[in-house]
Design a protein around this motif. Structure first.
Motif, PDB file in Angstrom:
ATOM      1  N   ILE A  48       0.832  -1.201   0.000  1.00 36.04           N
ATOM      2  CA  ILE A  48       0.000   0.000   0.000  1.00 36.04           C
ATOM      3  C   ILE A  48       0.870   1.256   0.000  1.00 36.04           C
ATOM      4  O   ILE A  48       0.651   2.187  -0.784  1.00 36.04           O
ATOM      5  N   LEU A  49       1.863   1.281   0.873  1.00 36.02           N
ATOM      6  CA  LEU A  49       2.727   2.458   0.965  1.00 36.02           C
ATOM      7  C   LEU A  49       3.567   2.635  -0.298  1.00 36.02           C
ATOM      8  O   LEU A  49       3.786   3.765  -0.748  1.00 36.02           O
ATOM      9  N   GLU A  50       4.015   1.529  -0.881  1.00 32.31           N
ATOM     10  CA  GLU A  50       4.790   1.617  -2.118  1.00 32.31           C
ATOM     11  C   GLU A  50       3.960   2.235  -3.244  1.00 32.31           C
ATOM     12  O   GLU A  50       4.484   2.961  -4.082  1.00 32.31           O
ATOM     13  N   ALA A  51       2.667   1.972  -3.240  1.00 30.69           N
ATOM     14  CA  ALA A  51       1.771   2.522  -4.263  1.00 30.69           C
ATOM     15  C   ALA A  51       1.323   3.947  -3.922  1.00 30.69           C
ATOM     16  O   ALA A  51       0.568   4.552  -4.687  1.00 30.69           O
ATOM     17  N   ARG A  52       1.765   4.471  -2.791  1.00 31.22           N
ATOM     18  CA  ARG A  52       1.360   5.794  -2.309  1.00 31.22           C
ATOM     19  C   ARG A  52      -0.148   5.868  -2.119  1.00 31.22           C
ATOM     20  O   ARG A  52      -0.785   6.889  -2.397  1.00 31.22           O
ATOM     21  N   ALA A  53      -0.687   4.774  -1.651  1.00 32.77           N
ATOM     22  CA  ALA A  53      -2.109   4.680  -1.353  1.00 32.77           C
ATOM     23  C   ALA A  53      -2.303   4.738   0.159  1.00 32.77           C
ATOM     24  O   ALA A  53      -1.338   4.821   0.933  1.00 32.77           O
ATOM     25  N   THR A  54      -3.556   4.676   0.583  1.00 33.13           N
ATOM     26  CA  THR A  54      -3.889   4.761   2.002  1.00 33.13           C
ATOM     27  C   THR A  54      -4.804   3.619   2.387  1.00 33.13           C
ATOM     28  O   THR A  54      -5.784   3.326   1.678  1.00 33.13           O
ATOM     29  N   SER A  55      -4.506   2.973   3.490  1.00 32.51           N
ATOM     30  CA  SER A  55      -5.388   1.936   4.012  1.00 32.51           C
ATOM     31  C   SER A  55      -6.664   2.562   4.558  1.00 32.51           C
ATOM     32  O   SER A  55      -6.625   3.597   5.226  1.00 32.51           O
ATOM     33  N   CYS A  56      -7.795   1.934   4.282  1.00 34.56           N
ATOM     34  CA  CYS A  56      -9.065   2.388   4.854  1.00 34.56           C
ATOM     35  C   CYS A  56      -9.298   1.819   6.245  1.00 34.56           C
ATOM     36  O   CYS A  56     -10.297   2.162   6.894  1.00 34.56           O
ATOM     37  N   TYR A  57      -8.415   0.950   6.708  1.00 33.87           N
ATOM     38  CA  TYR A  57      -8.654   0.206   7.932  1.00 33.87           C
ATOM     39  C   TYR A  57      -7.897   0.713   9.161  1.00 33.87           C
ATOM     40  O   TYR A  57      -8.397   0.582  10.282  1.00 33.87           O
ATOM     41  N   VAL A  58      -6.703   1.247   8.986  1.00 34.13           N
ATOM     42  CA  VAL A  58      -5.841   1.528  10.142  1.00 34.13           C
ATOM     43  C   VAL A  58      -6.548   2.408  11.170  1.00 34.13           C
ATOM     44  O   VAL A  58      -6.585   2.098  12.363  1.00 34.13           O
ATOM     45  N   GLY A  59      -7.127   3.493  10.728  1.00 36.90           N
ATOM     46  CA  GLY A  59      -7.803   4.393  11.655  1.00 36.90           C
ATOM     47  C   GLY A  59      -9.302   4.213  11.717  1.00 36.90           C
ATOM     48  O   GLY A  59     -10.009   5.021  12.333  1.00 36.90           O
ATOM     49  N   TYR A  60      -9.801   3.131  11.122  1.00 34.92           N
ATOM     50  CA  TYR A  60     -11.242   2.879  11.050  1.00 34.92           C
ATOM     51  C   TYR A  60     -11.789   2.587  12.440  1.00 34.92           C
ATOM     52  O   TYR A  60     -11.308   1.697  13.132  1.00 34.92           O
ATOM     53  N   GLU A  61     -12.814   3.348  12.855  1.00 37.95           N
ATOM     54  CA  GLU A  61     -13.313   3.242  14.233  1.00 37.95           C
ATOM     55  C   GLU A  61     -14.839   3.398  14.252  1.00 37.95           C
ATOM     56  O   GLU A  61     -15.371   4.371  14.786  1.00 37.95           O
ATOM     57  N   PRO A  62     -15.573   2.426  13.687  1.00 41.68           N
ATOM     58  CA  PRO A  62     -17.039   2.501  13.702  1.00 41.68           C
ATOM     59  C   PRO A  62     -17.602   2.105  15.061  1.00 41.68           C
ATOM     60  O   PRO A  62     -16.878   1.615  15.933  1.00 41.68           O
ATOM     61  N   SER A  63     -18.892   2.272  15.215  1.00 36.87           N
ATOM     62  CA  SER A  63     -19.520   2.003  16.506  1.00 36.87           C
ATOM     63  C   SER A  63     -19.471   0.532  16.891  1.00 36.87           C
ATOM     64  O   SER A  63     -19.482   0.192  18.076  1.00 36.87           O
ATOM     65  N   PHE A  64     -19.399  -0.373  15.877  1.00 46.13           N
ATOM     66  CA  PHE A  64     -19.418  -1.802  16.202  1.00 46.13           C
ATOM     67  C   PHE A  64     -18.033  -2.364  16.507  1.00 46.13           C
ATOM     68  O   PHE A  64     -17.903  -3.530  16.866  1.00 46.13           O
ATOM     69  N   GLY A  65     -16.977  -1.573  16.373  1.00 55.72           N
ATOM     70  CA  GLY A  65     -15.630  -2.038  16.680  1.00 55.72           C
ATOM     71  C   GLY A  65     -15.147  -1.480  18.012  1.00 55.72           C
ATOM     72  O   GLY A  65     -15.733  -0.550  18.559  1.00 55.72           O
ATOM     73  N   ARG A  66     -14.065  -2.061  18.516  1.00 50.84           N
ATOM     74  CA  ARG A  66     -13.486  -1.599  19.771  1.00 50.84           C
ATOM     75  C   ARG A  66     -12.230  -0.805  19.465  1.00 50.84           C
ATOM     76  O   ARG A  66     -11.140  -1.340  19.332  1.00 50.84           O
ATOM     77  N   GLY A  67     -12.378   0.514  19.348  1.00 50.33           N
ATOM     78  CA  GLY A  67     -11.239   1.365  19.036  1.00 50.33           C
ATOM     79  C   GLY A  67     -10.840   1.247  17.583  1.00 50.33           C
ATOM     80  O   GLY A  67     -11.457   0.514  16.801  1.00 50.33           O
ATOM     81  N   PRO A  68      -9.792   1.956  17.147  1.00 53.90           N
ATOM     82  CA  PRO A  68      -9.336   1.872  15.759  1.00 53.90           C
ATOM     83  C   PRO A  68      -8.912   0.444  15.401  1.00 53.90           C
ATOM     84  O   PRO A  68      -8.340  -0.265  16.229  1.00 53.90           O
TER      85      PRO A  68
END
Length: 264
Positions: A48-68
């Motif tokens: 992902i980093l080599e492509a200069r893209a961004t993960s949608c998951y690392v900081g993902y923090e919806p109500s059904f999850g426990r923290g990021p």
């Protein structure tokens, strides 16, 4: 929110989709007996980093999850089916692994998932489950096009899964996407045709049939993220991002030709 992309946005979506597909197929090749889930997460991060893209998951923090979420890819093994958080687990022969990946590149997101067996052990029931989700996904895509309604896609997906004998959970399903990972409309994996939002060119959708062998009930693992079958049965999940066009629907999450032989 529902976004409708112009020609430039669709071209960028195609680039993002190819990147997602290539990462998934690369991880599938690397996921052999003895591979650790944390290694898969690290390799995904590097691509992902080599492509200069961004993960949608690392900081993902919806109500059904426990923290990021805090990781770059979802790795769901055996009885885990959705949001599998990578952890210190070494894959064994016969494990059923689902990889789910959403990435943003040039302002557009693509999302895809694949399920496959690790190693050489024969697992006919698991293979049948994977096949059912892939056929359901193909049916949903075939039903998509300008003027179709969301219910048409849900019905097509659900008909395949029901005919194969699997219970269907409607808590989580497909969704719209664009500049963000999860948008309207929500696409449940069973439904009535002729109902819901009418599709139009420029719309991006992630279709994702997923099943559990003998239940439609989910439980949340101790990590606060991983969703597992309530009975401990095996699971499978297939997903593509598609773009609605004037002619029908284009699959965006297909790998480049060098990796196409690994496509499921």
């Amino acid at each position: 929110m529902i976004e409708i992309l112009n020609a430039s946005g669709l071209a960028r979506a195609q680039t993002t989709g190819t990147l997602v597909a290539d990462i998934l197929q690369t991880m599938k090749r690397r996921a052999t007996v003895g591979t650790n889930l944390l290694e898969i997460d690290q390799w995904t991060k590097e691509m992902i980093l080599e492509a200069r893209a961004t993960s949608c998951y690392v900081g993902y923090e919806p109500s059904f999850g426990r923290g990021p979420f805090g990781h770059y890819i979802c790795t769901s093994v055996n009885d885990a089916v959705l949001h599998g958080r990578p952890h210190d687990y070494t894959l064994g022969d016969g494990d059923l692994l689902t990889l789910d990946l959403a990435v943003s590149l040039n302002g557009v997101v693509a999302d895809s998932a694949i399920s496959f067996l690790v190693g050489e052990s024969a697992q006919p029931e698991s293979e049948a489950m994977i096949d059912a989700t892939e056929r359901a996904l193909a049916a949903g895509i075939a039903a998509a096009g300008p003027g179709a309604r969301i219910g048409d896609l849900s019905h097509a997906i659900g008909a395949v899964l029901s005919e194969a004998g699997y219970p269907i959970n409607t808590e989580f399903g497909g969704h719209g996407l664009g500049s963000t990972m999860h948008q309207d409309p929500h696409i449940v994996n069973t439904g009535r045709p002729g109902r819901g939002y009418r599709l139009q060119p420029g719309l991006l959708l992630a279709l994702e049939p997923w099943i559990m062998a003998d239940t439609d009930e989910l439980v949340t693992a101790e990590d606060g993220w991983t969703l597992k079958s309530a009975t401990g049965c095996r699971t499978a999940h297939s997903e593509h991002t598609i773009a609605i066009t004037e002619e029908g629907a284009d699959i965006l999450t297909l790998p480049t030709s060098s990796l196409a032989g690994s496509e499921v």
